[in-house]
Design a protein around this motif. Sequence first.
Motif, short mmCIF file in Angstrom:
data_model
loop_
_atom_site.label_atom_id
_atom_site.label_comp_id
_atom_site.label_asym_id
_atom_site.label_seq_id
_atom_site.Cartn_x
_atom_site.Cartn_y
_atom_site.Cartn_z
N VAL A 189 0.91 -1.35 0.10
CA VAL A 189 0.04 0.18 0.12
C VAL A 189 0.90 1.25 0.01
O VAL A 189 1.69 1.31 0.84
N LEU A 192 0.40 5.35 0.29
CA LEU A 192 -0.57 6.20 0.73
C LEU A 192 0.07 7.53 1.32
O LEU A 192 1.21 7.76 1.95
N VAL A 247 -10.25 10.31 -1.44
CA VAL A 247 -10.65 8.88 -1.31
C VAL A 247 -9.66 7.99 -1.70
O VAL A 247 -9.34 8.00 -2.94
N ALA A 248 -9.59 6.76 -0.88
CA ALA A 248 -8.73 5.55 -1.50
C ALA A 248 -9.72 4.55 -1.45
O ALA A 248 -10.18 4.29 -0.28
N LEU A 254 -9.67 0.44 -1.32
CA LEU A 254 -8.74 -0.70 -1.05
C LEU A 254 -9.39 -2.00 -1.30
O LEU A 254 -10.65 -2.21 -1.10
N ASP A 302 -13.26 4.99 12.24
CA ASP A 302 -13.78 3.78 11.72
C ASP A 302 -15.18 3.58 11.63
O ASP A 302 -15.81 3.23 12.91
N PHE A 325 -8.64 10.89 9.28
CA PHE A 325 -8.78 9.53 8.41
C PHE A 325 -10.00 8.94 8.67
O PHE A 325 -10.30 8.26 9.77
N THR A 373 -12.79 5.99 7.78
CA THR A 373 -13.25 4.63 7.04
C THR A 373 -14.71 4.29 7.28
O THR A 373 -15.19 4.42 8.23
N VAL A 421 -7.28 6.24 -6.24
CA VAL A 421 -7.36 7.37 -5.23
C VAL A 421 -7.31 8.58 -5.70
O VAL A 421 -6.95 8.67 -6.82
N LEU A 451 -11.34 6.14 3.35
CA LEU A 451 -10.84 4.67 2.76
C LEU A 451 -11.92 3.92 2.77
O LEU A 451 -12.83 3.96 3.87
N VAL A 462 -4.21 -0.49 -2.85
CA VAL A 462 -4.98 0.57 -3.18
C VAL A 462 -5.21 0.45 -4.77
O VAL A 462 -4.30 0.45 -5.43
N LYS A 513 -8.51 -2.75 5.46
CA LYS A 513 -8.97 -1.55 6.08
C LYS A 513 -8.51 -1.30 7.37
O LYS A 513 -7.54 -0.22 7.71
#
Length: 336
Positions: free
Chosen positions: A43, A45, A216-217, A219, A171, A200, A202, A227, A55, A224, A63
């Motif tokens: 990954v 980032l 935004v990424a 996964l 998260d 960050f 998720t 992005v 994410l 990845v 994630k």
Amino acid sequence: MNETAAASAAEEATRGRDAATDPVLVGEGVQRSYGDVVALDGVDLRVEAGEVFGLIGPNGAGKTTLVRALTGTTDAEGDLRVFGAPPPEVDPQRIGLLPQSFDPPERLTATELVEYYGGLYDDARDVESVLRDVGMADDADAWYETLSGGQQRRTCVATAVVNDPDLLFLDEPTTGIDPAGRRSIHRLIERLADGGTTVFLTSHAMDEVERLADRVALLRDGAVVAVGPPGDLIAEHGGAPRLDVTLDGGASEEVAERIEAGLAGGVAVESTRDGLRVSGVRPEAIGDAVDALDVAFESLAWSEPSLEDVYLRLTGEEYSPREGTLEEALRDGGDR
């Protein structure tokens, strides 16, 4: 000021400008495996200061493992830096973390719970104002165990921001929260970012990520695959605007092909369970498309592509995680 002092001042100012522009999070070639299961597969980032970085990805994509690597709670190979240092060396006073699964003591009130977590920091925010920010002011004296699921989640968000962090990991912050509560959390995230906090985020709520994230990424299988800003991802991967037509009894592929032949170029028609989907229809051409359908219909719905379309296109609607899943690895003693 003599020349030596002037040179020193200029060097200090340059370092200050460089620090202000340095990324908060950097990951290069990050890898993590649990036995034979590859959770993170190289990954890369980069998250800038003051950015809301989203994410997204299917369950089992890696994630949570990535978040744990960034917060120093699990080891990973590759180059990982937070505020320019390896994650375990970062001052925890600067970090706020709301994990997806969080079970605080239930026999504390919301106020007591936030006060407890605030007491872990040297300079915590006023508890009353934090609870007000997450929409819990009216239930501040209720025991955690008596709160609804959404109220509990809002209280958990409060514990993650009570230290006024420079970097905040969230998260799935709005899981189980009603629309009004979600709006309160969204406004809080926006205010924090406007104040310089790096967030960050998720989430499986694509509308939430699309609204809040600067970039935004996505996964998948520990890597990845895309992005960028939500708008750019939607333009590149989201597909065309579409007109969904509900018919009584649906439509066959032959009907769809006949209608497509009668429409302008660049428009595609496919049969769906409920009728037809006409892709590539701009708002100003909806009337012409309806006239060209030449079939009786029950309803019409026009929509533009969204981040959810990007997600489905890049992961597949029927996404199946890799063989030898992370869940199996966890059962064998790993972490997520």
